[in-house]
Design a protein around this motif. Sequence first.
Motif, PDB file in Angstrom:
ATOM      1  N   GLY A 141       0.833  -1.193   0.000  1.00 16.84           N
ATOM      2  CA  GLY A 141       0.000   0.000   0.000  1.00 16.84           C
ATOM      3  C   GLY A 141       0.871   1.247   0.000  1.00 16.84           C
ATOM      4  N   ASN A 142       0.286   2.378  -0.372  1.00 12.63           N
ATOM      5  CA  ASN A 142       1.099   3.593  -0.480  1.00 12.63           C
ATOM      6  C   ASN A 142       0.679   4.660   0.511  1.00 12.63           C
ATOM      7  N   SER A 143       0.036   4.245   1.605  1.00 11.52           N
ATOM      8  CA  SER A 143      -0.453   5.249   2.552  1.00 11.52           C
ATOM      9  C   SER A 143       0.609   5.630   3.594  1.00 11.52           C
ATOM     10  N   TYR A 144       1.694   4.904   3.658  1.00 13.08           N
ATOM     11  CA  TYR A 144       2.701   5.163   4.694  1.00 13.08           C
ATOM     12  C   TYR A 144       3.445   6.462   4.382  1.00 13.08           C
ATOM     13  N   PRO A 145       3.764   7.254   5.424  1.00 12.35           N
ATOM     14  CA  PRO A 145       4.377   8.563   5.180  1.00 12.35           C
ATOM     15  C   PRO A 145       5.602   8.499   4.269  1.00 12.35           C
ATOM     16  N   VAL A 146       6.446   7.460   4.459  1.00 13.09           N
ATOM     17  CA  VAL A 146       7.664   7.420   3.656  1.00 13.09           C
ATOM     18  C   VAL A 146       7.324   7.179   2.182  1.00 13.09           C
ATOM     19  N   VAL A 147       6.313   6.373   1.929  1.00 11.65           N
ATOM     20  CA  VAL A 147       5.919   6.132   0.534  1.00 11.65           C
ATOM     21  C   VAL A 147       5.323   7.420  -0.040  1.00 11.65           C
ATOM     22  N   GLN A 148       4.514   8.111   0.779  1.00 11.53           N
ATOM     23  CA  GLN A 148       3.934   9.379   0.336  1.00 11.53           C
ATOM     24  C   GLN A 148       5.020  10.399  -0.012  1.00 11.53           C
ATOM     25  N   GLU A 149       6.049  10.434   0.839  1.00  7.18           N
ATOM     26  CA  GLU A 149       7.138  11.384   0.565  1.00  7.18           C
ATOM     27  C   GLU A 149       7.849  11.048  -0.730  1.00  7.18           C
ATOM     28  N   ILE A 150       7.993   9.755  -0.994  1.00 12.38           N
ATOM     29  CA  ILE A 150       8.630   9.346  -2.251  1.00 12.38           C
ATOM     30  C   ILE A 150       7.773   9.798  -3.426  1.00 12.38           C
ATOM     31  N   VAL A 151       6.466   9.614  -3.295  1.00 16.20           N
ATOM     32  CA  VAL A 151       5.577  10.050  -4.373  1.00 16.20           C
ATOM     33  C   VAL A 151       5.734  11.550  -4.592  1.00 16.20           C
ATOM     34  N   LYS A 152       5.735  12.292  -3.473  1.00 18.84           N
ATOM     35  CA  LYS A 152       5.773  13.753  -3.573  1.00 18.84           C
ATOM     36  C   LYS A 152       7.141  14.231  -4.048  1.00 18.84           C
ATOM     37  N   THR A 153       8.181  13.809  -3.335  1.00 14.92           N
ATOM     38  CA  THR A 153       9.498  14.388  -3.563  1.00 14.92           C
ATOM     39  C   THR A 153      10.192  13.795  -4.792  1.00 14.92           C
ATOM     40  N   VAL A 154      10.162  12.465  -4.886  1.00 11.49           N
ATOM     41  CA  VAL A 154      10.939  11.825  -5.944  1.00 11.49           C
ATOM     42  C   VAL A 154      10.162  11.791  -7.257  1.00 11.49           C
ATOM     43  N   TYR A 155       8.943  11.261  -7.200  1.00  9.86           N
ATOM     44  CA  TYR A 155       8.145  11.225  -8.438  1.00  9.86           C
ATOM     45  C   TYR A 155       7.752  12.632  -8.835  1.00  9.86           C
ATOM     46  N   GLY A 156       7.553  13.511  -7.826  1.00  9.40           N
ATOM     47  CA  GLY A 156       7.234  14.905  -8.120  1.00  9.40           C
ATOM     48  C   GLY A 156       8.354  15.583  -8.895  1.00  9.40           C
ATOM     49  N   ALA A 157       9.594  15.205  -8.591  1.00  8.87           N
ATOM     50  CA  ALA A 157      10.734  15.803  -9.285  1.00  8.87           C
ATOM     51  C   ALA A 157      11.035  15.067 -10.589  1.00  8.87           C
ATOM     52  N   GLY A 158      10.188  14.109 -10.937  1.00 13.81           N
ATOM     53  CA  GLY A 158      10.405  13.377 -12.185  1.00 13.81           C
ATOM     54  C   GLY A 158      11.541  12.384 -12.103  1.00 13.81           C
ATOM     55  N   LYS A 159      11.943  12.001 -10.867  1.00 16.16           N
ATOM     56  CA  LYS A 159      13.061  11.083 -10.729  1.00 16.16           C
ATOM     57  C   LYS A 159      12.636   9.695 -10.273  1.00 16.16           C
ATOM     58  N   GLY A 160      11.343   9.432 -10.298  1.00 17.86           N
ATOM     59  CA  GLY A 160      10.856   8.122  -9.865  1.00 17.86           C
ATOM     60  C   GLY A 160      11.369   7.024 -10.771  1.00 17.86           C
ATOM     61  N   ASN A 161      11.572   5.862 -10.208  1.00 15.65           N
ATOM     62  CA  ASN A 161      12.176   4.781 -10.972  1.00 15.65           C
ATOM     63  C   ASN A 161      11.153   3.877 -11.650  1.00 15.65           C
ATOM     64  N   LEU A 162       9.943   3.775 -11.086  1.00 16.43           N
ATOM     65  CA  LEU A 162       8.952   2.879 -11.677  1.00 16.43           C
ATOM     66  C   LEU A 162       8.291   3.558 -12.866  1.00 16.43           C
ATOM     67  N   GLU A 163       8.272   2.851 -13.980  1.00 16.75           N
ATOM     68  CA  GLU A 163       7.603   3.411 -15.147  1.00 16.75           C
ATOM     69  C   GLU A 163       6.097   3.388 -14.953  1.00 16.75           C
ATOM     70  N   ASP A 164       5.616   2.284 -14.357  1.00 20.26           N
ATOM     71  CA  ASP A 164       4.193   2.131 -14.125  1.00 20.26           C
ATOM     72  C   ASP A 164       3.896   2.611 -12.701  1.00 20.26           C
ATOM     73  N   LYS A 165       3.329   3.823 -12.595  1.00 23.71           N
ATOM     74  CA  LYS A 165       3.189   4.406 -11.255  1.00 23.71           C
ATOM     75  C   LYS A 165       2.164   3.671 -10.404  1.00 23.71           C
ATOM     76  N   SER A 166       1.328   2.858 -11.038  1.00 22.54           N
ATOM     77  CA  SER A 166       0.365   2.116 -10.225  1.00 22.54           C
ATOM     78  C   SER A 166       1.068   1.059  -9.379  1.00 22.54           C
ATOM     79  N   ARG A 167       2.344   0.789  -9.669  1.00 25.43           N
ATOM     80  CA  ARG A 167       3.063  -0.196  -8.857  1.00 25.43           C
ATOM     81  C   ARG A 167       3.678   0.418  -7.600  1.00 25.43           C
ATOM     82  N   ILE A 168       3.544   1.727  -7.447  1.00 27.26           N
ATOM     83  CA  ILE A 168       4.046   2.354  -6.221  1.00 27.26           C
ATOM     84  C   ILE A 168       3.273   1.772  -5.035  1.00 27.26           C
ATOM     85  N   GLY A 169       4.004   1.306  -4.043  1.00 31.15           N
ATOM     86  CA  GLY A 169       3.344   0.723  -2.881  1.00 31.15           C
ATOM     87  C   GLY A 169       3.016  -0.750  -3.046  1.00 31.15           C
TER      88      GLY A 169
END
Lengths: 346, 445
Positions: B288-316
């Motif tokens: 799941g992606n409700s944990y603060p650290v996962v949320q921060e990754i979504v915000k900070t890393v994916y927000g900056a366009g540096k996320g590693n997963l191509e398919d964002k539905s796999r986050i969490g």
Amino acid sequence: MTAITSDFSSAPVLPKWIVPVLLLAFAYGVVPLIGSSYLFEAILLPFLALSLAGVGLNILTGYAGQVSLGSAAFMAAGAFAAYNFNLRVEGLPLIGSIFLAGIVAAAIGIVFGLPSLRLKGFYLAVSTLAAQFFVQWALTKFSWFSNDSASGVIDAPKLSISGFAFDGAVGRYLFALTIVSILTFLAYRLVSSQTGRNFIAIRDNETAARIIGIPVLKTKLLAFAISSFIIGVAGVIWAFAYLRTVEPAGFDLDRSFQILFIIIIGGLASIRGAFFGAALIVVFPLGLSRLGGFLLGDVFDSGVLDMSQRIVLGALIILFLILEPDGLAALWDRVRRRLLFAWQST
Amino acid sequence: MTFLSTIKAAALSAAMIVSVALPAAHADEQYFPLQSYRVGPYAAGGTGFFGGFIDYLNLINIRDGGVNGVKLTWDECETQYEVERGVECYERQKSHAGAAAWNPLSVGIAYAMIDRITADKVPLITVNHGRTDSTDGRVFPYVFPLLLNPYSETSGIVNYIASKEGGIDKLKGKKIVVLYHGSPYGKETIPIYELLAQKYGFTVQQIEVPHPGNEQQSQWLTIRRAKPDFVVLRGWGVMNPVALKTAVKVGYPVDHIVGNVWSNSEEDVIPAGDAAKGYTAITTQASGNSYPVVQEIVKTVYGAGKGNLEDKSRIGSVYHNLGIVNGILNVEAIRVAQEKFGHRTLTGDEVRWGFEHLKLDPAKVEALGAKDLFHSINVSWDNHEGEGYVTFQQWDGKKWNVVSDWIAPDWALLRPIIEKSAEAYAAEKGIKLRTADDANAVTTN
């Protein structure tokens, strides 16, 4: 099948032993001094093991004309047999374990070579698949082979021969190099002996061979035995000197294909062809991957990069085979002849 | 300016730039060699796990500017999960300065690396898998099967089944079938199930599914005849969805199937469709992606366009979160070691010391934004697993839901078995058992 490549008769040829001796001198004298650990661990050790396996399969397929897809099984048999001899026979020196492992692989080779008395070509190739599946299944099924290790993965023993330990990358390289050199030399002597000529006669025309008095069945089984012996020892080098772990899954059908490709690309019925083929299969992908990583590393992720390297390698292999269907050994011979010719006409 | 002097000037300025830039670029970096796999049969696991790991390292760099100012770097080398490629990657990547720890996520590659990393003194992390006996730090100083080893996993599963039945004494007379993958990995837990069956008085029947596991009709007919109370699925890859589908076909209730830690991902249940509804599996980290650290990754890393997963539905997802947890463990080990050795690039041996003092209690885990993502860890110099708690999650057809408390495996029971196996290995290899003093001696360069 191709004929044995022979030297161009009118060109001035150096004595045959010069090149191998120079190569060996370089391999023993210079490489250990200048090589990095990467060179030994990632390039030379797998290269040596696969070259030897290629030499073994070439005796069977290239010279004796018996197609086999079971090479990896014989490698596995050799590796696990050496492990068990080393573990269970008190006081047996390592070299004895390796020799006995070769004998075990040869025995298995004879058993799975029996269908060759009735089957030919693709049919035989498919029947050798049985060896591939059976050996891997048996090694996984009976945990005795892996000394009841829970996961079936085993560690290689220390490499030492009469008190002299081959530690470190250079030591293991010298260990592998020595075994490969000796066996390659013996294989070379074999294929240029009467037995080798019998192999070729059977390959080229079995009926004719029978008519001129070659014991066909015996000779075929001998080819299976010798080939499996060499491939078994190659398996020991693969497991003990290179990876240093033994695991049945590492000797799967892919590995058998790899060895078959090595001799096809390198040149059937050619001892040095096995070395050329192994060099291409081992070194080339690594070179490509480093080059690709260097040039395109930031553009692609590692998966895409790897896929594109496979495409390039595949295309190159097709190109090689179109240019010279007899393999790299024949290509090399042609290049050398041209060079000699050019040198003569100046 | 003549041509020659132009070149001279250019060369001089280039030399100056290099001499200034080089030390700065290398001064404070900690490097992670990633032997990842993004192609081949296990690409789904590889992309998820290494994606999560890289996402977390990116988070630390972007949000905190590294660990105490030490920037985290990494590069990837594709292994396709093959041992020899893994070895080649090891040799290629080890020349890079400042390597912190190796994380191959492959039993085969890990086995082949044990001698090498021990000689090179850099830790090898096998989170949730690996050699069970490498838990014993006296024999394996540099190997860390963090959170869970196969024996703890087995014990956790049996404890969970006991809790479903109403207590450990209720296991008596019960029947459990273990359906395992026909590979070294699958066989690893056979002896421990036998042992636990003896101890708790249940009967166990272990049935092999040959690799890869596409065909299981006869196994499930056997199971139907045996009428077990529970089936433990010790699967891998395609075997898992096939098992669930076949169970439905023969009429075995899916909610009585308990999956092990490599049968617990979305990739295992989604292909089974409705057949997977109600299936339960063990895990060390909730999805799941409700944990603060996962949320921060979504915000900070994916927000900056540096996320590693191509398919964002796999986050969490299970593998992504395992990668994140693995990132937390690695980064915190570096932090622990930095407190002792200084805020600088550490040697592999110093990072080893960090792992051996890695203690994250639930409060600390919460501070890291990972409350309920995983429970806690308590690594010591001789216990390299770190007494991680496990939990169980149930698939509702769309997502995993946590259905148990955090459960402790029976460490006291397992420890003597692990020690015996490790000591046998030490004897075979001529290794001297390490003491606490040895563990405190650290190579600093």
